[in-house]
Design an enzyme around this catalytic site. Structure first.
Site, PDB file in Angstrom:
ATOM      1  CG  ASP A 255      -1.903  -1.182   1.174  1.00 43.55           C
ATOM      2  OD1 ASP A 255      -2.510  -1.396   0.111  1.00 43.55           O
ATOM      3  OD2 ASP A 255      -2.049  -1.879   2.195  1.00 43.55           O
TER       4      ASP A 255
ATOM      5  CE  LYS B 109     -11.300  -5.966  -1.101  1.00 43.64           C
ATOM      6  NZ  LYS B 109      -9.904  -5.463  -1.309  1.00 43.64           N
TER       7      LYS B 109
ATOM      8  CG  HIS C  14     -19.763  -6.054  -7.138  1.00 44.21           C
ATOM      9  ND1 HIS C  14     -20.156  -5.721  -5.868  1.00 44.21           N
ATOM     10  CD2 HIS C  14     -20.875  -6.555  -7.744  1.00 44.21           C
ATOM     11  CE1 HIS C  14     -21.439  -6.003  -5.709  1.00 44.21           C
ATOM     12  NE2 HIS C  14     -21.896  -6.498  -6.849  1.00 44.21           N
TER      13      HIS C  14
ATOM     14  N   PRO D 171     -21.948 -10.060 -15.127  1.00 46.80           N
ATOM     15  CG  PRO D 171     -23.392 -11.870 -14.739  1.00 46.80           C
ATOM     16  CD  PRO D 171     -23.384 -10.381 -14.943  1.00 46.80           C
TER      17      PRO D 171
ATOM     18  N   GLY E 280       0.012  -6.058   6.083  1.00 46.95           N
ATOM     19  CA  GLY E 280       0.537  -4.884   5.410  1.00 46.95           C
ATOM     20  C   GLY E 280       1.506  -4.098   6.251  1.00 46.95           C
ATOM     21  NE  ARG E 281      -1.935   0.090   7.773  1.00 44.40           N
ATOM     22  CZ  ARG E 281      -3.121   0.656   7.985  1.00 44.40           C
ATOM     23  NH1 ARG E 281      -3.208   1.956   8.153  1.00 44.40           N
ATOM     24  NH2 ARG E 281      -4.215  -0.080   8.024  1.00 44.40           N
TER      25      ARG E 281
END
Length: 230
Positions: A10, A61, A63, A66, A209-210
């Site tokens: 990130d 992710k 969305h 289809p 992550g961090r």
């Protein structure tokens, strides 16, 4: 490569990300590239990670309708990523189409997993979007739908792992963000657990992550976590 750790990248700048990547060993972790970095840096950044021998979890992710999601998943497979995800709330047909489009890739297909309930969400957050269920109830509902669609597993908080393992079986992959080694800040994650506890509960992969990327010595922290989870 057998490590259960996925390091979440990130960063705002490519140079910062690569400076971190060049400090860690690809045999000790995989890397997650999310929306911010991918939108800024694109596929060339993923290719640079591949050139450094890292497996990449492309965490976008998906969305959408289809056909659109299926084609996006195919593009991710063409890029050579190890794992890609979509939102289970997109529905059964969306997930089935995404899985089907990967069939020609055979053993080279990426793992396809679904996001159930974001780890930042609590009961009130779900209620505000019209879902009158606890996070656990909604996670379980969407995990069963994901399994019905033939996907490889789900993203879930570590507190949900044991229930999902019992409900979905040993072959269903459980990917868990919200992992914080003892003594680190919880950040924006609301449902968190230590690496050792998450593995004991049944997690397959831990997204961290961090605690690694912002450590003074990322390589040592990564090594220490690997040792702690065996």
């Amino acid at each position: 490569m057998t490590s259960k750790i996925i390091v979440a990248l990130d960063f705002e700048k490519e140079a910062e990300a690569l400076a971190l990547v060049d400090q860690i060993d690809p045999s000790l972790c995989r890397l997650k590239v999310g929306k911010e970095m991918f939108t800024t840096l694109g596929i060339n950044f993923v290719k640079q990670l591949h050139q450094r021998n890292f497996d990449v979890f492309l965490d976008l992710k998906y969305h959408d309708i289809p056909n659109t999601v299926a084609r996006a998943v195919r593009s991710a497979a063409d890029l050579g990523v190890w794992m890609v995800d979509l939102h289970a709330s997109g529905g059964l047909r969306m997930m089935e189409d995404a899985k089907k489009i990967l069939e020609p890739y055979g053993k080279d297909a990426p793992l396809l997993i679904a996001v159930t309930v974001l780890t930042s969400m609590e009961d009130l957050d779900l209620l505000q979007i019209g879902i009158n269920a606890s996070p656990m109830e909604q996670v379980l509902r969407l995990a069963h739908l994901t399994q019905r669609a033939g996907l490889d597993g789900v993203v879930c908080s570590p507190q949900e792992v044991e229930i999902l393992r019992n409900a979905c079986g040993e072959d269903f992959k459980l990917v868990t963000p919200g992992i914080r080694p003892i003594g680190t800040d919880f950040g924006d994650q609301r449902r968190v657990m230590t690496p050792t506890a998450a593995i004991r509960a049944g997690s397959d992969y831990l997204v961290i992550g961090r605690p690694i990327t912002q450590a003074d010595n990322p390589a040592e922290v990564l090594r220490s976590i690997n040792v702690s989870i065996g």
